[in-house]
Design an enzyme around this catalytic site. Sequence first.
Site, mmCIF file in Angstrom:
data_model
loop_
_atom_site.group_PDB
_atom_site.id
_atom_site.type_symbol
_atom_site.label_atom_id
_atom_site.label_comp_id
_atom_site.label_asym_id
_atom_site.label_seq_id
_atom_site.Cartn_x
_atom_site.Cartn_y
_atom_site.Cartn_z
ATOM 1 N N HIS A 18 0.827 -1.092 -0.102
ATOM 2 C CA HIS A 18 -0.148 -0.149 0.037
ATOM 3 C C HIS A 18 0.817 1.168 -0.010
ATOM 4 O O HIS A 18 0.318 2.272 -0.508
ATOM 5 C CB HIS A 18 -0.940 -0.020 0.929
ATOM 6 C CG HIS A 18 -2.106 -1.001 0.764
ATOM 7 N ND1 HIS A 18 -2.310 -2.300 0.847
ATOM 8 C CD2 HIS A 18 -3.414 -0.642 0.331
ATOM 9 C CE1 HIS A 18 -3.032 -2.916 0.311
ATOM 10 N NE2 HIS A 18 -3.875 -1.732 -0.149
ATOM 11 N N GLU A 63 -11.610 -10.366 -5.328
ATOM 12 C CA GLU A 63 -10.014 -10.597 -5.117
ATOM 13 C C GLU A 63 -9.561 -11.845 -4.723
ATOM 14 O O GLU A 63 -8.347 -11.617 -4.260
ATOM 15 C CB GLU A 63 -9.563 -9.265 -4.247
ATOM 16 C CG GLU A 63 -10.468 -8.978 -3.163
ATOM 17 C CD GLU A 63 -10.054 -7.694 -2.528
ATOM 18 O OE1 GLU A 63 -9.241 -6.915 -2.739
ATOM 19 O OE2 GLU A 63 -10.934 -7.415 -1.596
ATOM 20 N N ASP A 96 -4.899 -7.885 -4.986
ATOM 21 C CA ASP A 96 -5.048 -9.364 -4.232
ATOM 22 C C ASP A 96 -5.376 -10.490 -5.047
ATOM 23 O O ASP A 96 -5.048 -11.491 -4.536
ATOM 24 C CB ASP A 96 -6.176 -8.918 -3.101
ATOM 25 C CG ASP A 96 -5.702 -8.184 -1.957
ATOM 26 O OD1 ASP A 96 -4.445 -8.346 -1.497
ATOM 27 O OD2 ASP A 96 -6.337 -7.357 -1.508
ATOM 28 N N CYS A 125 -10.905 -2.575 -10.362
ATOM 29 C CA CYS A 125 -10.409 -1.358 -9.565
ATOM 30 C C CYS A 125 -8.793 -1.714 -8.821
ATOM 31 O O CYS A 125 -8.352 -0.850 -8.266
ATOM 32 C CB CYS A 125 -11.192 -0.950 -8.316
ATOM 33 S SG CYS A 125 -11.429 -1.996 -7.254
HETATM 34 C C1 PEP Z 1 -7.030 -4.842 -4.953
HETATM 35 O O1 PEP Z 1 -6.799 -5.758 -4.223
HETATM 36 O O2 PEP Z 1 -6.787 -5.085 -6.334
HETATM 37 C C2 PEP Z 1 -7.780 -3.606 -4.433
HETATM 38 C C3 PEP Z 1 -8.231 -2.786 -5.334
HETATM 39 O O3 PEP Z 1 -7.587 -3.560 -3.021
HETATM 40 P P1 PEP Z 1 -6.464 -3.036 -2.232
HETATM 41 O O4 PEP Z 1 -5.330 -2.701 -3.037
HETATM 42 O O5 PEP Z 1 -7.075 -2.062 -1.200
HETATM 43 O O6 PEP Z 1 -6.233 -4.266 -1.529
HETATM 44 MG MG MG Z 2 -7.647 -5.551 -1.952
#
Ligand code: PEP
Ligand code: MG
Length: 587
Positions: free
Chosen positions: A198, A442, A466, A513
């Site tokens: 992140h 995911e 994920d 996303c």
């Molecule tokens: C993902 O896992 O692709 C996602 C958009 O969520 P995050 O990156 O916040 O886990």
């Molecule tokens: Mg995710």
Amino acid sequence: MKNDIERKIKGNGVAPGIAVGPAFIIEQSGVPVPEYDIPSAQVENELKRLHSAIDKVQQHLAQLRQKARDLPVGAEDMTLLLDAYKGMLSGSRLVRGVEEIIAKQRINAEAAIQKQIGKLKADFAAMDDPYLAARADDVGEVGARLLRSLLQQNYNPFADAPEGCVILAEEITPADAALLDPGRVVGFATVLGGAEGHAAIIARALGLPAISGVGALTHGIKTGDTVVIDGYKGEIVIRPDAETLQRVRQEIQRKKQEDKRLKALRDIPALTVDNKLIALQANMELPRDLDAVRDSGAAGVGLLRTEFMFMNRATLPDEEEQYQALRKMIEALNGLPLTVRTLDIGGEKLASALGGMSEECANPALGLRAIRLGLKEPKILETQLTAILRASMHGPVRILIPMVSSVSQMTEVRAHLLQVERRLHRRGIKPKGLPPLGAMIEIPSAALVADALAKVCDFFSIGSNDLTQYTLAIDRGDDSVANLYDPYHPAVLRLIQFTVAAAWRANIPVALCGEIAGDPRATPLLLGLGLRELSMSPLRLPAVKSEIMQIALPQASDFAEQVMSKINQHEILDLLQKRITAKEKRV
Ligand code: PEP
Ligand code: MG
């Protein structure tokens, strides 16, 4: 003099861009320490806190030890030093002393650590031996690491960062990253951290170049030295010479021009060559991203990561606080839809406010996180759902549930949502109907039961970050396996294809996303797989729009078919890359 010579070190480029500025090295020490009494009934708990901090520091040291092998010089010394630190954390005078102070003096762990470090340092100093004096520094360093681990929630490591600096740190946690001020920091590099962690995502959202996995990062460099950080190449240049500086400045200028060109696309609709409108939405990590969302011309927010409301604090936000924060965003979006994802905490995204609820497991990425935590602690989930329902009275909202792995989880969530609605009605608050409720796809199990999930969901949003991590069993935040993390692996693409097809069959909207939504190389493929809604970091949006404006959907389908016929990931990457290169040549 030798120290003035330009030097290059390599890592993994995790956020594109190039910048130059003075280095600001984040030290492990200098953490302000609170002191307070604890009741005797709390002693056990305080000892648990201490030991959980010790475990975390041990893990961190083990990761650093692995990295120490990359050091060009001094690898052996560094390893020995890290081993010595490790030794100080198990059954040592330091740990025993801290335990005793907590138990006898009944004070918090941080203050007990501070006291014991002071005592040990004084003991070493009294021995008047330079070797032992150095050990006193080591005790101080280990103590500071423990304090930092305990105090994560209210310590801002960037408080003294000067304007225009490049941050160099062992690690930037997601909670740290949320404190980065893009007005002061021009980029960062870390020893630990993977491409899809992140901190990397936040760097991309802020448009900051970032590099991770740099073994020799703070070796032979001091705060104030000029550094170039090149997120494209994954390279740091320390003390660049005049020629390098000139090349870098030209590159920064060229990038500015390109950004200007793309910005001009802001108000142009994202229409394909055959006139099909693609919904390009923005991902938001923090309220401050709102300006970037508006500047990008996004058709709404496809993913609001609500974790920011829970990070860097000691207590959970109540309903009113969450409602006010959401309301502000909805009002700022002025009629554009906001997709609010419920709390996705756990794994690498730890929140101290949860008091360790989600982190005390051997394998946090597979443990009690996201909706699993919400369903186990319904108060947290229901408080958030209540705030979202209230906020939905101010503009269009969708509710997105993270880490769904089965149909029953979605039916349970819907039951909570209905319960929350009933309670609100009793309070005299009457939202106009329930917002659409969707699942993040995911986890491979969710993708594989997408047909069944589509019956209990109003929409899907595919989280390719994920989905890649769990399909390939690669920790997305671990730099040592970053080379194996590949969202274009055929297995991941097949799960995406399967999910999109299930959504089309059930006639529900499906978005993507994850980070690949913002990779223009992937745009033709994603459209060809049937996606018509993409949500990405707002800074990536213009480049993706520019790509969309040059494709017709039948052409995209043919391309997707070609990609899906490949079983070798290198061939797939080659195809994606070549398509971009071929087009660039045509222009
Ligand atoms: C993902 O896992 O692709 C996602 C958009 O969520 P995050 O990156 O916040 O886990
Ligand atoms: Mg995710």
